[in-house]
Design a protein around this motif. Structure first.
Motif, PDB file in Angstrom:
ATOM      1  N   LYS A 221     -45.679  46.138  40.442  1.00 51.53           N
ATOM      2  CA  LYS A 221     -44.482  46.719  40.003  1.00 51.53           C
ATOM      3  C   LYS A 221     -43.942  44.523  40.202  1.00 51.53           C
ATOM      4  O   LYS A 221     -44.597  44.143  40.774  1.00 51.53           O
ATOM      5  CB  LYS A 221     -43.420  46.835  40.776  1.00 51.53           C
ATOM      6  CG  LYS A 221     -43.984  48.850  40.799  1.00 51.53           C
ATOM      7  CD  LYS A 221     -43.284  49.151  39.451  1.00 51.53           C
ATOM      8  CE  LYS A 221     -42.184  49.570  39.004  1.00 51.53           C
ATOM      9  NZ  LYS A 221     -41.614  49.709  37.505  1.00 51.53           N
ATOM     10  N   TRP A 222     -43.947  44.295  38.701  1.00 53.69           N
ATOM     11  CA  TRP A 222     -43.034  43.098  38.876  1.00 53.69           C
ATOM     12  C   TRP A 222     -41.730  43.473  39.281  1.00 53.69           C
ATOM     13  O   TRP A 222     -40.675  43.908  38.120  1.00 53.69           O
ATOM     14  CB  TRP A 222     -43.020  42.546  37.286  1.00 53.69           C
ATOM     15  CG  TRP A 222     -43.055  40.850  37.237  1.00 53.69           C
ATOM     16  CD1 TRP A 222     -41.706  41.037  36.677  1.00 53.69           C
ATOM     17  CD2 TRP A 222     -43.227  39.655  37.873  1.00 53.69           C
ATOM     18  NE1 TRP A 222     -41.179  39.638  36.997  1.00 53.69           N
ATOM     19  CE2 TRP A 222     -42.585  38.785  37.140  1.00 53.69           C
ATOM     20  CE3 TRP A 222     -44.280  39.177  37.815  1.00 53.69           C
ATOM     21  CZ2 TRP A 222     -42.606  37.398  37.305  1.00 53.69           C
ATOM     22  CZ3 TRP A 222     -44.777  38.404  38.491  1.00 53.69           C
ATOM     23  CH2 TRP A 222     -43.487  37.446  37.925  1.00 53.69           C
ATOM     24  N   ASP A 223     -41.551  42.316  40.500  1.00 53.40           N
ATOM     25  CA  ASP A 223     -40.129  42.573  40.766  1.00 53.40           C
ATOM     26  C   ASP A 223     -39.735  41.314  40.791  1.00 53.40           C
ATOM     27  O   ASP A 223     -38.685  41.056  41.497  1.00 53.40           O
ATOM     28  CB  ASP A 223     -40.253  43.192  41.766  1.00 53.40           C
ATOM     29  CG  ASP A 223     -40.690  42.974  42.823  1.00 53.40           C
ATOM     30  OD1 ASP A 223     -41.383  41.195  42.686  1.00 53.40           O
ATOM     31  OD2 ASP A 223     -41.324  43.156  43.935  1.00 53.40           O
ATOM     32  N   LYS A 224     -40.447  39.809  40.104  1.00 56.67           N
ATOM     33  CA  LYS A 224     -39.963  38.953  40.279  1.00 56.67           C
ATOM     34  C   LYS A 224     -38.830  38.642  38.977  1.00 56.67           C
ATOM     35  O   LYS A 224     -38.407  37.449  38.840  1.00 56.67           O
ATOM     36  CB  LYS A 224     -40.018  38.071  40.387  1.00 56.67           C
ATOM     37  CG  LYS A 224     -41.323  38.048  41.260  1.00 56.67           C
ATOM     38  CD  LYS A 224     -42.599  37.128  41.268  1.00 56.67           C
ATOM     39  CE  LYS A 224     -43.295  36.501  42.907  1.00 56.67           C
ATOM     40  NZ  LYS A 224     -44.356  36.106  42.750  1.00 56.67           N
ATOM     41  N   GLY A 225     -38.730  39.548  38.436  1.00 58.21           N
ATOM     42  CA  GLY A 225     -37.357  39.407  37.026  1.00 58.21           C
ATOM     43  C   GLY A 225     -37.553  37.991  35.946  1.00 58.21           C
ATOM     44  O   GLY A 225     -38.661  37.522  35.921  1.00 58.21           O
TER      45      GLY A 225
ATOM     46  N   ALA B  97     -33.657  47.415  32.078  1.00 55.10           N
ATOM     47  CA  ALA B  97     -34.465  47.934  32.099  1.00 55.10           C
ATOM     48  C   ALA B  97     -34.925  49.188  31.073  1.00 55.10           C
ATOM     49  O   ALA B  97     -34.338  49.687  32.537  1.00 55.10           O
ATOM     50  CB  ALA B  97     -35.551  47.088  33.296  1.00 55.10           C
TER      51      ALA B  97
ATOM     52  N   LYS C 275     -40.251  51.827  29.860  1.00 50.69           N
ATOM     53  CA  LYS C 275     -41.806  51.628  30.982  1.00 50.69           C
ATOM     54  C   LYS C 275     -42.760  50.647  30.102  1.00 50.69           C
ATOM     55  O   LYS C 275     -43.180  51.443  29.352  1.00 50.69           O
ATOM     56  CB  LYS C 275     -41.929  52.997  31.270  1.00 50.69           C
ATOM     57  CG  LYS C 275     -40.867  53.685  32.322  1.00 50.69           C
ATOM     58  CD  LYS C 275     -41.578  54.080  32.942  1.00 50.69           C
ATOM     59  CE  LYS C 275     -42.717  54.514  33.956  1.00 50.69           C
ATOM     60  NZ  LYS C 275     -42.781  56.186  34.032  1.00 50.69           N
TER      61      LYS C 275
ATOM     62  N   ARG D  48     -42.661  37.676  33.222  1.00 47.05           N
ATOM     63  CA  ARG D  48     -41.084  37.264  32.502  1.00 47.05           C
ATOM     64  C   ARG D  48     -40.220  37.458  31.782  1.00 47.05           C
ATOM     65  O   ARG D  48     -39.165  37.957  30.680  1.00 47.05           O
ATOM     66  CB  ARG D  48     -40.574  36.114  32.828  1.00 47.05           C
ATOM     67  CG  ARG D  48     -41.532  35.106  34.214  1.00 47.05           C
ATOM     68  CD  ARG D  48     -40.881  33.474  34.150  1.00 47.05           C
ATOM     69  NE  ARG D  48     -41.634  33.530  35.827  1.00 47.05           N
ATOM     70  CZ  ARG D  48     -42.612  32.683  36.131  1.00 47.05           C
ATOM     71  NH1 ARG D  48     -43.470  32.444  34.650  1.00 47.05           N
ATOM     72  NH2 ARG D  48     -43.023  31.874  37.126  1.00 47.05           N
TER      73      ARG D  48
ATOM     74  N   THR E 287     -39.622  41.117  30.835  1.00 45.74           N
ATOM     75  CA  THR E 287     -38.465  41.643  31.632  1.00 45.74           C
ATOM     76  C   THR E 287     -37.066  41.141  30.695  1.00 45.74           C
ATOM     77  O   THR E 287     -36.108  42.376  30.760  1.00 45.74           O
ATOM     78  CB  THR E 287     -38.465  41.265  33.208  1.00 45.74           C
ATOM     79  OG1 THR E 287     -39.819  41.707  33.594  1.00 45.74           O
ATOM     80  CG2 THR E 287     -37.635  41.598  34.121  1.00 45.74           C
TER      81      THR E 287
ATOM     82  N   ASP F 147     -39.332  47.743  31.926  1.00 42.40           N
ATOM     83  CA  ASP F 147     -39.727  47.537  33.372  1.00 42.40           C
ATOM     84  C   ASP F 147     -41.205  47.751  33.888  1.00 42.40           C
ATOM     85  O   ASP F 147     -41.891  48.604  33.127  1.00 42.40           O
ATOM     86  CB  ASP F 147     -38.912  49.278  34.008  1.00 42.40           C
ATOM     87  CG  ASP F 147     -39.791  49.337  35.844  1.00 42.40           C
ATOM     88  OD1 ASP F 147     -39.656  48.947  36.281  1.00 42.40           O
ATOM     89  OD2 ASP F 147     -39.714  50.301  35.538  1.00 42.40           O
TER      90      ASP F 147
ATOM     91  N   THR G 192     -45.442  47.560  35.027  1.00 47.58           N
ATOM     92  CA  THR G 192     -46.496  47.724  36.318  1.00 47.58           C
ATOM     93  C   THR G 192     -47.255  46.953  35.382  1.00 47.58           C
ATOM     94  O   THR G 192     -47.795  46.981  34.417  1.00 47.58           O
ATOM     95  CB  THR G 192     -45.933  48.722  36.586  1.00 47.58           C
ATOM     96  OG1 THR G 192     -45.095  49.330  36.526  1.00 47.58           O
ATOM     97  CG2 THR G 192     -47.608  49.370  37.546  1.00 47.58           C
TER      98      THR G 192
END
Length: 368
Positions: A166-170, A184, A187, A201, A204, A209, A211
């Motif tokens: 999952k990309w969670d770095k915004g 978000a 999907k 980025r 996002t 959201d 993946t």
């Protein structure tokens, strides 16, 4: 430290080495950007290539982790006219020389990059070797000639992530006024063939959201995430050599909205029934003019590709949407009945213009 660059046509340039010591082989190409050298260095699409910067002074603002487009330096080697060894920038973590040393990448400065680029423009991109170890001209030329070219090589398998994440770095430092900041609500599965982080980025920022799955993933593995849309990323090498990816995209086309960039555009074209071909010296830089055939507006774009989709082979239900004004090559396509589109250039490029950022918003609207 003496260093030499030898091309497969027998041309040899002598200069000064920087970065790591040793030797490296690859396809010698050039990039016309005045800035953004760190984004170039860390772009996985440059895997297997020795990159020449046409702007004469490189390294003046150093390097910073915030500007990286992947988790490693991806170029095979780096060529500049003049290296700045003492950068001046409050954001800089280290100078370019140290950055390449830490990444074990060989660089050369002090050669006539103008003469090199003119040769590549006339004769086309060609294989070469960059060395601080072997300085014998005949030996270097022989190695360059023995090196396999880009055509027919699957380089995607060398750069894909080992597993999904999952990309969670915004959207980090990229966030600006160009794209709206949305919550978000969509999907998206991003298929990573060698993806630049700034694409994630941008997705996002417009409310996706995301993946990320490896470029080797099957259609079933992609659809198992139940996405609202699927993104096809950039990546290195010959698109026609990545048969497994073409097969996956074929199966995904009728299932979900698709958006492709660069290699993703080429793979989509191949999956739709078109063919691709190798350009003489490619398009690499932050200043390529493209005409949007739907609006007739001109976009100044950032590009990095050595292959292109042949527009004469597009099926009847696929229309060209963007054309390169320098050579009239295809820069975008769209299916006439399915929610599927792609562009050859890089609308996410942080080191280049933002004329094409609207494409991320178009992808989000397509998922609505």
């Amino acid at each position: 430290m003496h260093a030499k660059l030898a091309l497969a046509d027998g041309t040899v340039f002598t200069g000064r080495g920087f970065g790591a010591t040793g030797e490296t082989l690859g396809e010698v190409v050039f990039n016309t950007s005045m800035a953004g050298y760190q984004e170039v260095l860390t772009d996985p699409s440059y895997t297997g290539q020795i990159v020449t910067m046409t702007y004469p002074l490189i390294g003046n603002y150093g390097t910073t982790a915030d500007d990286e487009e992947s988790n490693a330096v991806r170029v095979a080697g780096f060529i500049v006219r003049e290296l700045t060894r003492v950068p001046s920038n409050f954001r800089s973590d280290r100078d370019l020389d140290s950055y390449l040393k830490a990444s074990n990448v060989v660089g050369i400065e002090g050669i006539d990059t103008r003469a090199l680029v003119r040769r590549l423009r006339v004769r086309g991109s060609m294989n070469g070797i960059l060395s601080t170890a072997d300085l014998d001209d005949a030996s270097l030329v022989a190695k360059a000639r023995a090196f396999p070219g880009m055509e027919g090589r699957d380089l995607v398998s060398e750069v894909v992530p080992k597993q999904s994440f999952k990309w969670d770095k915004g959207f980090g430092a990229f966030a600006d006024h160009v794209l709206p900041h949305r919550p978000a609500t969509k999907k998206v599965v991003a298929i990573d063939y060698g993806m630049k982080w700034n694409i994630l980025r941008c997705l996002t920022q417009v409310g996706c959201d995301v993946t990320v799955v490896p470029g080797t993933a099957s259609a079933d593995e992609v659809l198992a995430h139940n996405p609202d849309g699927i993104f096809l990323s950039n990546g290195p090498g010959d698109p026609a050599a990545v048969g497994y990816a073409i097969n996956t995209v074929k199966q995904l086309i009728p299932k979900k909205p698709l958006f492709g960039i660069c290699l993703g555009h080429q793979l989509l074209g191949l999956a739709l029934g078109a063919s691709t071909f190798k350009l003489k010296f490619g398009h690499r830089g932050a200043n390529q003019p493209v005409r949007n055939e739907l609006t007739k507006q001109i976009e100044i774009t950032t590009q990095n590709h050595g292959f292109a989709v042949d527009p004469t082979t597009l099926p009847k239900d696929v229309q060209p949407t963007h054309i390169n004004l320098n050579d009239n090559t295809l820069e975008g396509l769209r299916h006439t009945t399915l929610p599927v589109f792609s562009v050859q250039y890089h609308p996410e490029a942080a080191a280049g213009p933002h004329d094409s950022s609207y494409l991320f918003e178009e992808f989000r609207k397509l998922m609505d």
